[in-house]
Write a protein that holds these residues in place. Structure first.
Motif, short mmCIF file in Angstrom:
data_model
loop_
_atom_site.label_atom_id
_atom_site.label_comp_id
_atom_site.label_asym_id
_atom_site.label_seq_id
_atom_site.Cartn_x
_atom_site.Cartn_y
_atom_site.Cartn_z
N VAL A 1 0.87 -1.18 0.00
CA VAL A 1 0.00 0.00 0.00
C VAL A 1 0.91 1.23 0.00
O VAL A 1 1.54 1.55 1.01
N GLU A 2 0.97 1.93 -1.13
CA GLU A 2 1.90 3.06 -1.29
C GLU A 2 1.34 3.96 -2.38
O GLU A 2 1.07 3.51 -3.50
N ASP A 3 1.15 5.27 -2.07
CA ASP A 3 0.58 6.18 -3.08
C ASP A 3 1.63 6.76 -4.01
O ASP A 3 1.30 7.26 -5.07
N ASN A 4 2.93 6.67 -3.65
CA ASN A 4 3.99 7.18 -4.52
C ASN A 4 4.36 6.10 -5.53
O ASN A 4 4.84 5.03 -5.15
N PRO A 5 4.17 6.35 -6.82
CA PRO A 5 4.43 5.29 -7.80
C PRO A 5 5.89 4.87 -7.87
O PRO A 5 6.20 3.72 -8.13
N VAL A 6 6.80 5.81 -7.63
CA VAL A 6 8.22 5.46 -7.66
C VAL A 6 8.54 4.50 -6.51
O VAL A 6 9.19 3.46 -6.70
N ASN A 7 8.08 4.86 -5.30
CA ASN A 7 8.33 3.97 -4.16
C ASN A 7 7.66 2.61 -4.36
O ASN A 7 8.20 1.57 -3.98
N ARG A 8 6.48 2.64 -4.96
CA ARG A 8 5.78 1.38 -5.21
C ARG A 8 6.56 0.52 -6.20
O ARG A 8 6.66 -0.70 -6.03
N GLU A 9 7.12 1.16 -7.21
CA GLU A 9 7.90 0.42 -8.20
C GLU A 9 9.15 -0.19 -7.58
O GLU A 9 9.51 -1.33 -7.86
N VAL A 10 9.81 0.58 -6.70
CA VAL A 10 11.02 0.08 -6.04
C VAL A 10 10.70 -1.16 -5.21
O VAL A 10 11.36 -2.20 -5.32
N ALA A 11 9.67 -1.06 -4.37
CA ALA A 11 9.33 -2.20 -3.53
C ALA A 11 8.90 -3.40 -4.36
O ALA A 11 9.25 -4.55 -4.06
N LEU A 12 8.14 -3.15 -5.41
CA LEU A 12 7.67 -4.24 -6.26
C LEU A 12 8.84 -4.99 -6.87
O LEU A 12 8.90 -6.23 -6.84
N LEU A 13 9.79 -4.25 -7.43
CA LEU A 13 10.92 -4.90 -8.09
C LEU A 13 11.81 -5.63 -7.09
O LEU A 13 12.31 -6.72 -7.37
N LEU A 14 12.02 -5.02 -5.91
CA LEU A 14 12.83 -5.68 -4.90
C LEU A 14 12.21 -7.00 -4.47
O LEU A 14 12.88 -8.04 -4.38
N VAL B 1 4.06 22.20 0.37
CA VAL B 1 5.46 22.06 -0.05
C VAL B 1 6.13 20.93 0.72
O VAL B 1 6.85 20.09 0.15
N ALA B 2 5.89 20.89 2.04
CA ALA B 2 6.48 19.83 2.85
C ALA B 2 5.97 18.46 2.42
O ALA B 2 6.72 17.47 2.41
N ALA B 3 4.69 18.36 2.05
CA ALA B 3 4.13 17.08 1.64
C ALA B 3 4.78 16.58 0.35
O ALA B 3 5.09 15.39 0.20
N VAL B 4 5.00 17.50 -0.62
CA VAL B 4 5.66 17.11 -1.87
C VAL B 4 7.10 16.67 -1.59
O VAL B 4 7.58 15.66 -2.12
N ALA B 5 7.80 17.43 -0.73
CA ALA B 5 9.17 17.08 -0.40
C ALA B 5 9.24 15.72 0.29
O ALA B 5 10.14 14.91 0.01
N HIS B 6 8.29 15.49 1.18
CA HIS B 6 8.25 14.19 1.88
C HIS B 6 8.07 13.04 0.89
O HIS B 6 8.69 11.99 1.01
N LYS B 7 7.22 13.25 -0.11
CA LYS B 7 6.97 12.19 -1.09
C LYS B 7 8.17 11.96 -1.98
O LYS B 7 8.44 10.83 -2.41
N LEU B 8 8.95 13.01 -2.30
CA LEU B 8 10.09 12.88 -3.19
C LEU B 8 11.34 12.33 -2.50
O LEU B 8 12.26 11.83 -3.17
N LYS B 9 11.40 12.42 -1.17
CA LYS B 9 12.63 12.07 -0.44
C LYS B 9 13.15 10.68 -0.75
O LYS B 9 14.33 10.51 -1.09
N PRO B 10 12.35 9.61 -0.70
CA PRO B 10 12.89 8.27 -0.97
C PRO B 10 13.45 8.13 -2.37
O PRO B 10 14.50 7.53 -2.59
N SER B 11 12.74 8.69 -3.38
CA SER B 11 13.18 8.57 -4.77
C SER B 11 14.50 9.28 -4.99
O SER B 11 15.42 8.75 -5.63
N LEU B 12 14.62 10.49 -4.45
CA LEU B 12 15.85 11.26 -4.68
C LEU B 12 17.04 10.62 -3.97
O LEU B 12 18.16 10.66 -4.48
N ARG B 13 16.82 10.03 -2.80
CA ARG B 13 17.92 9.34 -2.15
C ARG B 13 18.36 8.12 -2.95
O ARG B 13 19.54 7.83 -3.08
N LEU B 14 17.39 7.38 -3.52
CA LEU B 14 17.72 6.21 -4.31
C LEU B 14 18.52 6.59 -5.55
O LEU B 14 19.40 5.84 -5.99
N LEU B 15 18.23 7.77 -6.12
CA LEU B 15 18.94 8.23 -7.31
C LEU B 15 20.21 8.98 -6.97
O LEU B 15 20.89 9.46 -7.87
#
Length: 939
Positions: free
Chosen positions: A666-679, A877-891
């Motif tokens: 259960v994840e609303d961020n598609p990037v995070n969802r894709e990461v978990a799915l592939l892992l 702004v904080a909500a968008v930053a929170h959602k982007l944090k995992p993806s940007l760290r992975l990249l």
């Protein structure tokens, strides 16, 4: 016929202006009604709306408990009272007032009928504290009344005009006569009873002497005996009582019937035998007195003791097996008694003190002793003491104090419960802020958000203080780097100080302590430092200096002692306020909260935390020149194994432990969802995806899962709400499905909250593969009960988790790239795909899917970011930053990380957040321009 239409242009303009005026008035009325509609919701007192047949029509948040009572079908003492109040008011058509007891709380209930609409409004005010205070006052009043009523002496209280304010039962047994004498003078009493007026004249003169000298005045009076009997003799005292302003408040009058003594003295003059008999009589009276009575001379030798005192002396000697009572007492107990006697002899005034005696059997006896100077005929002064055993009263007092402590703990726990609706207020206000609002509405919303956050901080401080005082605060024991931890905690406040124009200097602990690894609670240590540093910044004006440093003190083979010091050049503290600033809810000056804010709990919490860690928080300050706070702690050193465990990632998990498991992601961020799915798919885990809480519940009903991976922050139904729905499932097997919380804020406090909500564990984002698999395997291994659930009669059996499958061949077509950028990455400073490569195990397909997902979803995030920036909507702004944090760290987008932290930081200023949002938006656009969309596999 058609209505006449205006043809004149001026008439049309007048109609237009009138219509526009009516519309503006209607809009203004709507706005006022909207604002007024919030008043009941924000009212801290319960408000209920009940129909004539007892149906609950409305209840504000403060009336949640009472609303539940009205809606319950079970037995209730509260529901009939509320319904009766509503029905009776509707019948009478007039407002009614009564008291209501609900769940040990007293409420003042005002019922206002709205007869024409068939309902009644119930307004309740919590008067529990008032009723308890009244009860305590009544009990105290009854206690003193009983004491004075049974006292074998006349006790009178006179006002400054010599009128009776109080007469005890000994002075006048008849209650009606006592009441009649109140407000009259002694002269009035003499006139009514036939006593000589000379008595009244003398008493007035003695009253004035006592008021003038401010000292006890004593005298003897002779009254005619009733019915021609011999004279009565009274020993009387006037004791003036003055207020703090030096004005006479009342005069205490004591009268002892000494007729028998006078008559005995007369008889002693007639006969030696009579003297002996009288002495025996007096001794008998003293011996039968339940109090301990004694007389000591100026040298401390006992001159007289009554039977009670002798019995106590003998009892103490027997228990201790000593030769004298003094030998069985401690030096402190003897010294207290001696000093009290000396004070009476020195001042010549009575003295009342409470003392304790520790008996040999372990019990403690408490005595309240009245010492008075006793002047002998030869002019020498002795000390007369009358001691009363108040041990039982002390026990009752301690019990009352324990009860008070229990009440304080209860209130502390209740303060924790306040945070739940308060968080709801803040959350709904944040959602409101994201809607289309005009400037005035945005200002109102911002005020609500600011006030809510301030109140939440106050409640959190109160809860921490309550946990500390009740002994419920537990310290974590984990290995951490003391220097790194404290430095990270101080860094945001350093930026805040610089923004305010304050120069910050400091000393790093690592400069004097090369090995700062210890075992302890890093969170609480950081809390202490943050409190001290926040105070320093708060009370230091622009242009001032704040110094913060850590220093090595000493070490042993097993412990490390360090000192942390925060010094400022602020307003300073007066010498007489240095101790009071550490008291709960206390600040140095009355206007501190108004000028600087705060609850007065920060220093109290900090000192309590330092004390619990075995240290001491001290302060040095000079008013107008600044303050210096420091604390020294001694912590156990971390072993090499503990350091390695803290630094080493979790060990790899056997793939067989998770292969074949079925999980719900259960994840609303598609990037995070894709990461978990592939892992997970790479390790043979079957994954069903859900982008929202509602979608997750639908899938949960259809299938049986080994584990649910639940994101916390999602639009609509969040992870906590979805977890509550799962835990409330009718099937107990499915309700017990393990749930792993996914969050970018995996601090200890958050983890505790998620566990309390029913989640089994917490996983920080972005996903560390080893930690993800380890937690997943642990939850699968620890799941209770069978994996297949039992279907209800007539229902379709849910799908069971798939059986373990054979491991697919691992792809190793793409070698691990070097840390330097590949040819496909023309801007190496903006990203680094090393972590992505490690996560994908070199799979080019995995990496390409992640990059494609990032390219597909990030432009929408950039648009949301710029829209929030234009509206100055910092929560968005904080909500968008929170959602982007995992993806940007992975990249590996390290250059954007500081902007993410600033955008999410509550302490950041609007200027800092605006700069961070602008830099983040432009940085994302640059990153999209240079980041490859695919990774080619190499042979």
């Amino acid at each position: 016929m058609k209505p006449d239409l205006p043809t004149d242009l001026a008439e049309l303009q007048a109609l237009y202006v009138a219509e526009r005026t009516r519309r503006e008035q209607a809009e203004a009325t709507a706005k006022r009604l909207q604002v007024m509609s919030r008043i009941p919701q924000l009212n801290p007192n319960p408000i209920l709306q009940v129909s004539g047949d007892g149906e609950l029509l409305y209840a504000n948040p403060a009336a949640t408990m009472l609303a539940a009572e009205l809606q319950t079908n079970g037995p209730s003492r509260v529901r009939p009272q509320l319904m009766q109040a509503a029905i009776q008011a509707l019948r009478s058509g007039a407002p009614e007032r009564r008291e209501l007891l609900a769940n040990h709380q007293y409420f003042l209930l005002f019922t206002v009928p709205v007869v024409e609409d068939g309902y009644a409004m119930l307004y309740l005010t919590d008067v529990t504290a008032q009723r308890q205070a009244e009860q305590q006052t009544r009990e105290q009043h009854e206690f003193y009344e009983n004491v004075l009523a049974h006292l074998p002496a006349v006790v009178l209280v006179l006002d400054p005009d010599q009128r009776y304010r109080y007469i005890n039962a000994y002075a006048e047994p008849d209650p009606a006569k006592r009441k009649a004498r109140e407000g009259r003078t002694f002269a009035d009493h003499c006139a009514a009873t036939g006593l000589p007026m000379s008595l009244a004249v003398r008493r007035r003169r003695l009253f004035e002497r006592a008021a003038t000298t401010r000292e006890l005045v004593s005298w003897e009076e002779q009254w005619p005996g009733p019915n021609g009997e011999p004279m009565l003799y009274w020993l009387c005292y006037y004791q003036p009582v003055f207020g703090t302003d030096g004005v006479l408040r009342m005069m205490m009058c004591y009268g002892l019937d000494i007729t028998n003594r006078h008559r005995a003295e007369e008889r002693t003059r007639q006969s030696e035998a009579q003297v002996v008999a009288q002495q025996q009589f007096t001794n008998l009276v003293l011996d039968l007195n339940p109090n301990l009575i004694w007389v000591r001379d100026a040298q401390g030798y006992t001159v007289f003791e009554n039977a009670g005192m002798k019995a106590l002396r003998q009892h103490i000697v027997e228990l201790a097996g000593s030769s004298t009572m003094e030998a069985a007492m401690s030096k402190e107990e003897i010294q207290t008694s001696v000093l009290a006697d000396q004070e009476v002899l020195r001042t010549g005034r009575p003295l009342t003190i409470q003392t304790s005696i520790k008996l040999a059997n372990g019990h403690t006896m408490w005595l309240q002793t009245v010492r008075c100077p006793l002047v002998q005929p030869d002019g020498t002064t002795q000390v007369l003491g009358v001691s009363t055993d108040i041990t039982d009263l002390k026990v009752a007092q301690h019990a009352a104090e324990s009860a008070a402590t229990a009440r304080e703990n209860f209130l502390a726990n209740m303060s924790h419960e306040i945070r739940t609706p308060l968080n709801g207020v803040l959350g709904m206000t944040s959602l409101l802020a994201k809607t289309g609002l005009n400037e005035q509405q945005r200002n109102y919303t911002a005020i609500i958000q600011h006030s809510g956050r301030h109140l939440l901080n106050v409640v959190n401080d109160v809860l921490d203080m309550a946990k500390i005082t009740s002994g419920k605060l537990e310290m974590e024991q984990a290995a951490f780097n003391l220097c790194d931890s404290m430095g990270s905690a101080a860094q945001p406040l350093v930026m805040q100080a610089q923004e305010k124009g304050i120069r910050v200097v400091g000393a790093l602990l690592k400069d004097s302590c090369p090995h700062p690894w210890v075992i302890g609670d890093s969170y609480r240590l950081n809390q202490i430092l943050i409190n001290l540093l926040s105070n320093a910044i708060k009370f230091t004006p622009a242009g001032g200096t704040v110094s913060v440093g850590g220093y090595f003190v000493s070490e042993t083979e097993d412990t490390l002692t360090t000192e942390f010091r925060v010094t400022d050049t602020g307003i300073g503290i007066a010498p007489d306020k240095l101790e009071s600033i550490f008291l709960e809810f206390t600040q140095a000056y009355a206007d501190t909260t108004r000028q600087f804010g705060g609850t007065g709990l920060g220093l109290s919490i900090s000192r309590a935390l330092v004390t619990q860690m075995g240290g001491k928080l001290t302060v040095q300050s000079e008013q107008g020149k600044g303050s210096s706070f420091s604390f020294i702690t001694t912590l156990p050193k971390a072993s090499a194994e503990a350091r390695m465990a803290a630094l080493t990632p979790l060990a790899p998990v056997q793939e067989a432990a998770v292969r074949g498991a079925r999980v719900l992601l259960v994840e609303d961020n598609p990037v995070n969802r894709e990461v978990a799915l592939l892992l997970l798919e790479g390790h043979g885990v079957v994954v069903d995806e859900a982008a929202s809480g509602i979608e997750a519940l639908e899938l949960f009903e259809q299938h049986r899962y080994n584990v649910v991976l639940m994101d916390i922050q999602m639009p609509g139904m969040n992870g906590l709400e979805a977890t509550a729905r799962i835990r409330a499932h009718a099937n107990p097997t499915k309700a017990a499905t393990p749930i792993l919380a996914l969050t970018a804020n995996a601090f200890r406090a958050d983890a505790d909250k998620y566990r309390a909500a029913g989640m089994n564990d917490t996983l920080p984002k972005p996903f560390d593969e080893a930690e993800l698999l380890g937690k997943l395997a642990s939850l699968i291994a620890g799941a209770d009960g069978p994996l297949l659930e039992v279907a209800a009669p007539g229902a379709t059996a849910p799908e069971a988790p798939p059986a373990p499958a054979a491991a697919p061949p691992k792809k190793t077509t793409a070698p691990k790239p070097a840390r330097k950028p590949r040819k496909t990455a023309p801007a190496p400073a903006l990203f680094d795909l090393a972590l992505l490569h490690e996560t994908a195990h070199g799979s080019a397909v995995f990496m390409s899917r992640i990059l494609a997902s990032f390219h597909a979803n990030t432009p929408a995030s950039v648009a949301d970011l710029r829209a929030a920036l234009a509206a100055a909507d910092w929560p968005a702004v904080a909500a968008v930053a929170h959602k982007l944090k995992p993806s940007l760290r992975l990249l590996g987008a390290a250059t954007l990380t500081p902007h993410l932290e600033t955008a999410e930081a509550e302490a950041a200023t609007e200027a800092e957040k605006q700069h961070a949002a602008e830099a983040l938006a432009s940085g994302l656009e640059k990153l999209l321009a240079v980041l490859p969309a695919t990774i080619e596999a190499t042979s």
